[in-house]
Write a protein that holds these residues in place. Structure first.
Motif: not given
Length: 449
Positions: A235-236, A368, A394
């Motif tokens: 995940a970012d 997210t 995402e």
């Protein structure tokens, strides 16, 4: 061809005597009358509870069923005399045992925490009859139907369990006052395998077998397979988190714990926050015992007090807590009908249908999206902190662009809800989260990313 594995596989396997609770209620009346003659300066009450639990486990791969069942009848007595209070409880099966519980509470009269005398329950007529026993054939058909129509194709079911709980209770006070409550709930629990862990979900089953009740469970399981099967990327950490209801539910169950009067009385800073605004304006919390989507329905608590709707947080302002008579007295608040009993324990505050009030706030453009929670041993390993493992997507400009690997989150309750940025409109109640309900919740990026 399915088969049943059970020592009593007939249509009524529990062997419940429907007259037993009423016979014990008669014995309790006699015991209270005798008590009143012997100790006219004291006040006594007896709480009788008959709990029938029936569990049907369906082994989907083998097509077999296992049935277990049991009935527990208990009595709890409370006695007040002057500033003294006594409590005793235990299983009962005869008039002698009911009297023994009352005598034990009398012997335990002593000073300690102030336990106020609740108002006498208001009788609504004769004590209700014992509910009819469930059909075992119907339960088997339900389990087979759920496995056939709810579980996505190719998914391995590790466990499918149907549970029916029936609670019949009577609250009797010296002088003839008495009240009663009957509650039956039926739920289906599923534990399914994925390549990234097990998913556990459940649904409350209505008595009319309404097919629509299974739709949310079917959609969540389909979403779980979509989120957890296939290639993933990390995940970012700079993106905000959007927790869909299935992921947000343990947080709201934790908030329900935080808003109990016994927790507040042990947390002075929390108790002092009543009337202040410790949360953002997007957060409002209610407990509605008669909510049409809720998994439970009650009009009085186990102390005989009316269980009215309670607004606990109003647009960020803390309005109060869930209270039994004892916790309300400790904090100088009014009881609000949340004094509930678990087994033979004294009444303690608990939610009935607690939920975050839906709003329909707009989502950010990029985020997210956590849609599915992977099973963990416990969601609150430390008081005040909820731990989750959740997977999802995402999202960029409102579109899912890639699947993310399940994230581990440790979320302190107070800090998490203080940082809440938005609340959706998709309110859902969950049997797996103590019956609490939540819409989608929007949070800032994890760990300030």
């Amino acid at each position: 061809m399915s088969e049943v594995r059970d020592s009593e596989a007939g249509e009524k396997p529990s062997g419940v005597d429907p007259s037993a609770p009423h016979e014990l209620a008669g014995a309790a009346r006699v015991a209270l009358e005798e008590f009143g003659r012997v100790q006219p300066s004291a006040i006594a009450e007896l709480f009788l509870s008959a709990r029938l639990r029936l569990t049907l486990e369906y082994e989907v791969s083998a097509g077999t069923f296992a049935l277990s069942h049991g009935l527990e009848i208990s009595a709890a007595a409370r006695v007040w005399e002057g500033e003294q209070h006594g409590f005793a409880a235990g299983p009962v099966g005869s008039a002698r045992e009911v009297r023994a519980v009352l005598e034990s509470a009398t012997r335990r009269l002593g000073t300690g925490a102030r336990v106020p005398i609740p108002p006498a329950p208001v009788s609504a007529g004769p004590l209700p009859p014992w509910p009819p026993e469930p059909s075992m054939e119907r339960a088997r058909q339900q389990a087979e139907h759920i496995a056939r129509t709810v579980v996505p194709h190719g998914v391995v079911v590790q466990a499918l369990v149907l549970t029916r709980r029936t609670v019949w209770s009577a609250l009797l006070r010296g002088g003839g006052a008495e009240g009663a409550h009957v509650e039956s709930t039926e739920e289906a629990f599923l534990r399914c395998e994925t390549s990234r862990g097990a998913v556990v979900d459940a649904v409350a089953l209505p008595p009319d077998d309404d097919e629509a009740s299974l739709v949310p469970l079917r959609e969540r399981l389909t979403e779980a397979v979509s989120a957890l099967e296939g290639p993933t990327e990390p995940a970012d950490p700079a993106l905000p988190l959007v927790l869909r209801p299935a992921v947000a539910a343990p947080l709201v169950a934790g908030l329900s714990w935080l808003l109990r009067g016994d927790v507040a009385s042990a947390t002075p800073a929390l108790a002092r926050a009543v009337g202040r605004k410790p949360f953002p304006s997007v957060l409002s919390v209610e407990d509605d015992p008669l909510h049409p989507l809720g998994t439970r329905r009650r009009e009085v608590d186990d102390e005989g007090r009316p269980a009215r709707g309670a607004r606990l947080v109003d647009e960020g302002r803390l309005m109060g807590f869930l209270h039994s008579g004892e916790t309300a007295a400790r904090l100088g608040a009014e009881p609000n009908g949340r004094g509930l009993r678990e087994g033979t324990s004294p009444p303690s505050p608990a939610a009935i249908n607690l939920f975050i009030v839906p709003r329909g706030d707009a989502l950010p453009a990029n985020y997210t999206e956590l849609t599915t929670r992977v099973e963990t041993f416990t969601t609150m390993p430390r008081p005040g902190t909820v731990s989750l493992i959740a997977g999802g997507w995402e999202v960029r400009d409102g579109q899912r662009v890639r699947r993310i690997a399940p994230m581990e989150l440790d979320l302190p309750l107070l800090e998490t809800f203080r940082a809440l940025r938005g609340v959706g409109a998709d309110l859902t109640f969950f049997p797996t989260a103590d019956g609490c309900g939540t819409p989608t919740l929007v949070l800032p990026p994890p760990r300030g990313g």
